[in-house]
Scaffold this motif. Structure first.
Motif, PDB file in Angstrom:
ATOM      1  N   LEU A  91       0.408   1.820  -7.588  1.00 49.47           N
ATOM      2  CA  LEU A  91      -0.602   1.040  -8.306  1.00 49.47           C
ATOM      3  C   LEU A  91      -1.995   1.649  -8.231  1.00 49.47           C
ATOM      4  N   PRO A  92      -2.484   2.111  -7.067  1.00 44.66           N
ATOM      5  CA  PRO A  92      -3.794   2.775  -7.067  1.00 44.66           C
ATOM      6  C   PRO A  92      -3.839   4.023  -7.955  1.00 44.66           C
ATOM      7  N   LEU A  93      -2.742   4.784  -7.991  1.00 40.60           N
ATOM      8  CA  LEU A  93      -2.702   5.945  -8.879  1.00 40.60           C
ATOM      9  C   LEU A  93      -2.728   5.521 -10.338  1.00 40.60           C
ATOM     10  N   SER A  94      -2.052   4.418 -10.653  1.00 40.21           N
ATOM     11  CA  SER A  94      -2.054   3.924 -12.025  1.00 40.21           C
ATOM     12  C   SER A  94      -3.442   3.476 -12.455  1.00 40.21           C
TER      13      SER A  94
ATOM     14  N   VAL B  74      -3.447   2.646   1.625  1.00 44.20           N
ATOM     15  CA  VAL B  74      -2.181   2.305   0.966  1.00 44.20           C
ATOM     16  C   VAL B  74      -1.062   2.028   1.951  1.00 44.20           C
ATOM     17  N   THR B  75      -1.309   2.239   3.249  1.00 46.90           N
ATOM     18  CA  THR B  75      -0.260   1.985   4.243  1.00 46.90           C
ATOM     19  C   THR B  75      -0.674   0.986   5.312  1.00 46.90           C
ATOM     20  N   ASN B  76      -1.895   0.439   5.220  1.00 43.87           N
ATOM     21  CA  ASN B  76      -2.388  -0.460   6.257  1.00 43.87           C
ATOM     22  C   ASN B  76      -1.564  -1.739   6.270  1.00 43.87           C
ATOM     23  N   ASP B  77      -0.922  -2.012   7.379  1.00 37.02           N
ATOM     24  CA  ASP B  77      -0.029  -3.166   7.481  1.00 37.02           C
ATOM     25  C   ASP B  77      -0.773  -4.492   7.507  1.00 37.02           C
ATOM     26  N   SER B  78      -2.018  -4.492   7.954  1.00 38.18           N
ATOM     27  CA  SER B  78      -2.746  -5.753   8.080  1.00 38.18           C
ATOM     28  C   SER B  78      -2.969  -6.395   6.721  1.00 38.18           C
TER      29      SER B  78
ATOM     30  N   ALA C  52       5.624  -0.882  -0.373  1.00 36.88           N
ATOM     31  CA  ALA C  52       5.171   0.494  -0.165  1.00 36.88           C
ATOM     32  C   ALA C  52       5.133   1.257  -1.487  1.00 36.88           C
ATOM     33  N   ILE C  53       6.135   1.041  -2.340  1.00 36.51           N
ATOM     34  CA  ILE C  53       6.161   1.705  -3.652  1.00 36.51           C
ATOM     35  C   ILE C  53       4.986   1.251  -4.500  1.00 36.51           C
ATOM     36  N   VAL C  54       4.753  -0.061  -4.544  1.00 32.68           N
ATOM     37  CA  VAL C  54       3.664  -0.598  -5.364  1.00 32.68           C
ATOM     38  C   VAL C  54       2.309  -0.164  -4.809  1.00 32.68           C
ATOM     39  N   ASN C  55       2.160  -0.191  -3.500  1.00 31.73           N
ATOM     40  CA  ASN C  55       0.878   0.149  -2.904  1.00 31.73           C
ATOM     41  C   ASN C  55       0.566   1.643  -3.023  1.00 31.73           C
ATOM     42  N   PHE C  56       1.590   2.453  -3.260  1.00 33.09           N
ATOM     43  CA  PHE C  56       1.364   3.875  -3.539  1.00 33.09           C
ATOM     44  C   PHE C  56       1.131   4.120  -5.030  1.00 33.09           C
TER      45      PHE C  56
ATOM     46  N   LEU D 244       2.112   9.974 -12.296  1.00 33.44           N
ATOM     47  CA  LEU D 244       3.371   9.874 -11.563  1.00 33.44           C
ATOM     48  C   LEU D 244       3.507   8.538 -10.840  1.00 33.44           C
ATOM     49  N   GLY D 245       2.378   7.903 -10.470  1.00 35.67           N
ATOM     50  CA  GLY D 245       2.454   6.626  -9.767  1.00 35.67           C
ATOM     51  C   GLY D 245       3.114   5.547 -10.603  1.00 35.67           C
ATOM     52  N   GLN D 246       2.604   5.341 -11.826  1.00 35.49           N
ATOM     53  CA  GLN D 246       3.175   4.309 -12.693  1.00 35.49           C
ATOM     54  C   GLN D 246       4.553   4.709 -13.194  1.00 35.49           C
TER      55      GLN D 246
END
Length: 577
Positions: free
Chosen positions: A556-559, A213-217, A550-554, A399-401
Motif C-alpha cells: 500500500l505505501p508503494l501504491s 511497514v513492519t512495526n508491530d505496535s 504484511a502484504i498490505v503494509n508493504f 510492483l506494490g499494487q
C-alpha cells in the motif's frame, strides 16, 4: 624510451596549454583523485575516482541497511532479545550522524569557493519539493501525536518513546530544509565525504521506511480497532486487545478524549511518514549521482517549458468530474466503514467506482501511447539521472499494487469468484494491473521524448500569444480601467492557442491532464484511510491476519507513492507537449 618521453612532454604541454586557455570559471574545477589510479590521464583518473567513490559509498549504505534490517528482523522474530526500543536507539544514532553531516554540508561544504559550479535543472522539481514540505509537515505532526500519546501513558512507557520522536522531528525538519535548497547541487568539492553522507542519509530513510511497514505496535492498534468494530456488529462487549510482544502495547489508551485524539491522529498520519521517507530517498539518490558531475552547455536547457493551463478543455472537465465523484464515494465509504454499522453496499459502491474509472484511464493511456508512436519528436538521449530514476521508481513502485492484486486474484479464484462482491474485487484487481502497465508505458515514452519546441522555431500562435501578453502588460501600465479588455484579450489568447494546436499535441495535453486528476483522487482515497483491501475481510480470512497485513503494509505505501510520483511524470509529459 625517448619516444615515450616526448609523448609525455607533449601531453603535459597540451594539458597546460588547455588549462591556461580555459575560461576563468572552468579553471577552478576540482578533479577527483584516487590512489588506485595514479598512472592514468587526468580525465581517466577523474572517471575512475568517481566510480570508486560511488562504489565505496554504496557499500557503506549497503552495510548500514543490512545492519538495520537485521535489527528489525530480530525484533520481529525474537522480540525478547531485541526490542523496539533497541531498534529506535540504532536509528537515533544513524539520524544523529546524518544530521551532523547535513549541518556540515550546509555550513561548510556548500559554502566553499567553487563548490557548486553547476546545478541540475531536472533535479528537485517544484512538485517534488512541495511534496517534501507537505509530507514532512505531516511527519512532524505524526511525531507530535506520538509524543503526546506517550506522555499521557508515561507511567507505563519508556522514555525512549519520547526521545525517539523528538529526534525524528529535528531530523525531518533539517532534512526537508536541506533538500529544498540543495536538491539541484552538483557539488565539486569533498566528493567522497559528500557521497558517503548522502548514502548514510539514504540508508537511514530506508530503515525508517522499513520500520514503518513492519512495526508491530501500529498493527496491534489497528487490529484492536477492527476487533471493536466487529464486536459492535455482533452485539458483544469489546474484549481487550491481543497481547503484543513489544513494550509499547503493554498499556491500553485511557478512555479520555485527548488520548483518543492522539491515537486517531497517529494512525491517520502514519502513511505520510512512509511517503516522506521514499521521496527523500529518491531526491538524495539524484544528488548522489550528481556529485562531481560537470554539465556541458548542450545539456543545459536554455528555454525550459513552463506549465501553462492552455490548450486543454475536456481533460480538466472529465478529470474534475472524476475527482468530485471520487470524493463523494470516499466520504460515503468513510462514514459507512467506520460507523457503527458498516454494510455490504459500501464496498460495492467503492469497487464500482474503480471499475468505471480504471478502464477509461487504460483507454486514454493506450491512445496517448499510440500518438507518441505517430509523432515525429526525437528521443532525448542526453544523460539525465533524474529521468532514469523516474523510470526506475515508476516501475518499482507499481510492483506494490500489482503484487496485492495478484494475491487478491488467487484468494478470490480459490474461494468463491461468483459472489457479487468477490467478482467486483476480481475485476478491480485485474483492471488495476492493466492500468498500471498502460500508464507506465505512456509516461515513460513521454518522458524520453524531446519537447515540441526544442528544435523548431516559434510557431505563429506562440508569436500571437507573446504579442497579446506584451499588449496586456502595456494595457496594465496605461490604465486600470481597461482590466476588462485585458481579460478579454487573455480569453481570446486561450481560445486561439487551443484552436491552433495540432491534434496530436491537443490530445496529449488532454490525456495527460485527465490522468493527473485521476491519479490525484486515487492517491487521496487510500492515503486518508480508505483501505478496503484489508477491511473487506476476504483476503485476510484466506491468508491470515499477519500474512495479509504484511502484504498490505508493504504494497500500500508503494501504491500511494506510485500515484503521487506518476502525477509528477504526467505533468512533465503535459509540459513537454
Amino acid at each position: 624510451m625517448s619516444g615515450n618521453k616526448a609523448s609525455k612532454q607533449k601531453l603535459c604541454h597540451h594539458c597546460n596549454s588547455r588549462s591556461a586557455s580555459a575560461p576563468p570559471g572552468t579553471a577552478t574545477i576540482h578533479y577527483e583523485k584516487s590512489w588506485l589510479y595514479r598512472h592514468c590521464s587526468l580525465q581517466q583518473r577523474d572517471r575512475q575516482a568517481q566510480k570508486s567513490g560511488q562504489l565505496f559509498s554504496g557499500l557503506l549504505a549497503l552495510n548500514v541497511v543490512f545492519l538495520g534490517s537485521a535489527f528489525i528482523s530480530s525484533m520481529i522474530f525474537n522480540h525478547v532479545a531485541i526490542t523496539l526500543a533497541d531498534v529506535w536507539i540504532l536509528l537515533s544514532i544513524l539520524k544523529v550522524l546524518s544530521l551532523c553531516w547535513i549541518i556540515y554540508y550546509l555550513l561548510g561544504t556548500s559554502r566553499q569557493p567553487h563548490a557548486v559550479l553547476y546545478r541540475d535543472t531536472h533535479a528537485g522539481p517544484v512538485w517534488i519539493r512541495g511534496s517534501l514540505l507537505l509530507f514532512g509537515t505531516f511527519s512532524i505532526l505524526l511525531n507530535v501525536f506520538q509524543i503526546g500519546y506517550s506522555v499521557i501513558q508515561i507511567n507505563c512507557k519508556s522514555k525512549v518513546e519520547i526521545v525517539f520522536p523528538s529526534i525524528e522531528i529535528l531530523f525531518v525538519a533539517t532534512q526537508a530544509f536541506f533538500l529544498w535548497h540543495h536538491s539541484k547541487d552538483c557539488i565539486q568539492v569533498q566528493h567522497n565525504l559528500t557521497r558517503c553522507g548522502l548514502m548514510l542519509t539514504i540508508a537511514t530513510n530506508l530503515l525508517l521506511w522499513l520500520l514503518a511497514v513492519t512495526n508491530d505496535s501500529i498493527h496491534m492498534e489497528i487490529e484492536s480497532q477492527l476487533r471493536e468494530v466487529e464486536q459492535r456488529l455482533a452485539g458483544k462487549a469489546p474484549s481487550p486487545p491481543p497481547c503484543s510482544c513489544n513494550e509499547t502495547d503493554s498499556c491500553a489508551c485511557p478512555n479520555t478524549t485527548t488520548c483518543k485524539v492522539f491515537q486517531k491522529g497517529y494512525i491517520l498520519l502514519y502513511p505520510f511518514n512512509t511517503e516522506y521517507c521514499l521521496i527523500c530517498c529518491s531526491v538524495l539518490y539524484v544528488m548522489w549521482k550528481n556529485v562531481g558531475r560537470r554539465i556541458s552547455h548542450h545539456h543545459i536547457t536554455h528555454v525550459k517549458p513552463k506549465f501553462k493551463l492552455q490548450g486543454v478543455v475536456f481533460g480538466p472537465l472529465l478529470g474534475a468530474a472524476a475527482v468530485i465523484i471520487g470524493i463523494c464515494v470516499f466520504m460515503m465509504y468513510q462514514i459507512q466503514a467506520t460507523g457503527s454499522a458498516p454494510n455490504y453496499q459500501v464496498f460495492v459502491l467503492y469497487y464500482s467506482y474503480y471499475i468505471v474509472l480504471l478502464p477509461l484511464m487504460c483507454m486514454v493511456a493506450i491512445v496517448g501511447t499510440i500518438i507518441h508512436t505517430l509523432e515525429k519528436r526525437e528521443l532525448d538521449t542526453l544523460k539525465n539521472p533524474t529521468r532514469s530514476l523516474d523510470v526506475i521508481l515508476l516501475m518499482g513502485a507499481a510492483l506494490g499494487q500489482i503484487a496485492m492484486s495478484y494475491f487478491s486474484i488467487v484468494a478470490i479464484v480459490a474461494t468463491d469468484p461468483r459472489d457479487k462482491l468477490n467478482s467486483l474485487i476480481l475485476s478491480y484487481s485485474v483492471l488495476l494491473i492493466f492500468q498500471y502497465i498502460t500508464q507506465n508505458i505512456f509516461i515513460i515514452d513521454g518522458l524520453q521524448r524531446q519537447p515540441f519546441h526544442t528544435h523548431s522555431s516559434p510557431s505563429k500562435e506562440e508569436e500571437v500569444n507573446e504579442e497579446h501578453i506584451r499588449e496586456a502588460h502595456d494595457q496594465r501600465r496605461v490604465s486600470v480601467l481597461e482590466l476588462g479588455q485585458e481579460f478579454r484579450r487573455v480569453s481570446l489568447s486561450y481560445i486561439h492557442t487551443y484552436s491552433h494546436l495540432s491534434w496530436k499535441r491537443k490530445a496529449l495535453k488532454e490525456i495527460s491532464f485527465f490522468l493527473v486528476l485521476c491519479n490525484i483522487i486515487l492517491w487521496i482515497m487510500p492515503t486518508f484511510g480508505a483501505h478496503p483491501v484489508f477491511e473487506n475481510g476476504l483476503q485476510k480470512s484466506f491468508y491470515g491476519y499477519s500474512t495479509w497485513f504484511a502484504i498490505v503494509n508493504f504494497g500500500l505505501p508503494l501504491s500511494v507513492f506510485y500515484r503521487m510520483h506518476s502525477v509528477g511524470g504526467l505533468l512533465e509529459v503535459y509540459v513537454s507537449a
